[in-house]
Design an enzyme around this catalytic site. Structure first.
Site, PDB file in Angstrom:
ATOM      1  CE  LYS A 182       3.138  -6.904  -3.553  1.00  0.00           C
ATOM      2  NZ  LYS A 182       3.063  -5.454  -3.484  1.00  0.00           N
TER       3      LYS A 182
ATOM      4  CG  ASN B 143      -2.028  -1.031   1.069  1.00  0.00           C
ATOM      5  OD1 ASN B 143      -1.856  -2.137   1.568  1.00  0.00           O
ATOM      6  ND2 ASN B 143      -3.097  -0.722   0.378  1.00  0.00           N
TER       7      ASN B 143
END
Ligand code: SF4
Length: 227
Positions: A128, A40
Site C-alpha cells: 500500500k 494504523n
C-alpha cells in the site's frame, strides 16, 4: 470480476462521487514519510504527526541523523511512534546512501514496476505504501489497497474472501484500467467511510447494492444489513 462488472462498479461510484483528482501533491520522499505515518491511524493524526515532524526538524537529513527517541517524540500523535520512527529513520538513511541525496524524484522516471520493487525493498514499506507513493506523487497508475478498499472488494466479490492485502493489490490492479485507478481508489475509500463501513454496511443506500455479492446474499436471506 469480469471487465463489464468492473466497469459497472466504477461507473456507479463515479456517478455518485465524481471523478476526483489528487488532493495532495507532495514530492515522492515526503509522500513516502507521510504514508509510513498513515499506517494504523486516521488521516487527521497522520497529518498532525507529519506537521510536527516537519516543525521539529528543518530537513530530512536532520531526521536521518537524529536519535530515534527524538523522532518518536515528534511523531507521537500518529500512533505506533516507536516503530514508525525507526522505519522512517532507516528509510531516510538508505535513500541518502543509495541516491546520494534526500530525493526520490527518480521514481517519476523509472518504469512503475521497477520503482515498486525498489520501494518494497525498504523495511516497513509494504504494497500500500509503495502504491501511494507511485500514484500520488509520481503519476504512475498504481492502485493502493487500504482496509476500506480491501473490505469492499471482498464484499463485492471482486476478490476472494481470503485474499491477502498483497494479493488484493495484484488482483485489483490487474482488473482496473490504469486511467481509472486514482478515482477508483478515492471513491472506494469514500464509500467505505460513508456506507460500506466495517460494521453494519448501509446496503439499501449504496449505489453498488445491485452488483454487490454481499448485499445480494443478504437480500436473498431477506435481510438488507449484513454484519
Ligand atoms: S452493497 Fe453493502 S456490502 Fe456491498 S458495497 Fe455497498 S454497502 Fe458495501
Amino acid at each position: 470480476m469480469t471487465p463489464r462488472r468492473t466497469k459497472r462498479v466504477l461507473d456507479a461510484l463515479e456517478r455518485r462521487y465524481g471523478r476526483p483528482r489528487p488532493t495532495r501533491r507532495l514530492d515522492p520522499l515526503s509522500e513516502l514519510v507521510l504514508t509510513i505515518l498513515s499506517q494504523n491511524t486516521s488521516d487527521t493524526n497522520r497529518d498532525r504527526a507529519f506537521e510536527d515532524l516537519r516543525a521539529r526538524f528543518r530537513t530530512w537529513d536532520e531526521v536521518a541523523d537524529a536519535p530515534r527517541p527524538a523522532i518518536e517524540r515528534a511523531i507521537r500523535k500518529g500512533g505506533l511512534a516507536r516503530l514508525k520512527s525507526g522505519v522512517i529513520r532507516d528509510v531516510l538513511r538508505r535513500v541518502r546512501a543509495e541516491i546520494g541525496r534526500m530525493d526520490l524524484e527518480h521514481l517519476r522516471r523509472l518504469p512503475m514496476e521497477e520503482g515498486r520493487r525498489w520501494l518494497l525493498g525498504f523495511r516497513g514499506v509494504g504494497a500500500k505504501t509503495a502504491a501511494c507513493v507511485l500514484l500520488f506523487s509520481c503519476d504512475h497508475p498504481a492502485f493502493p489497497v487500504d482496509t476500506h478498499v480491501h473490505r469492499i472488494a471482498r464484499r463485492l466479490g471482486w476478490i476472494p474472501k481470503t485474499a491477502s492485502a498483497g494479493e488484493a493489490h495484484l488482483l485489483l490492479e490487474a482488473s482496473i484500467p490504469p486511467r481509472r485507478r486514482l478515482a477508483a481508489h478515492v471513491n472506494l475509500i469514500t464509500l467505505g467511510r460513508e456506507l460500506c463501513r466495517a460494521r453494519h454496511p448501509a446496503c439499501p443506500e449504496c449505489p453498488l447494492r445491485r452488483i454487490c455479492r454481499h448485499a445480494q446474499s443478504g437480500r436473498l436471506r431477506n435481510s438488507p444489513y449484513i454484519p
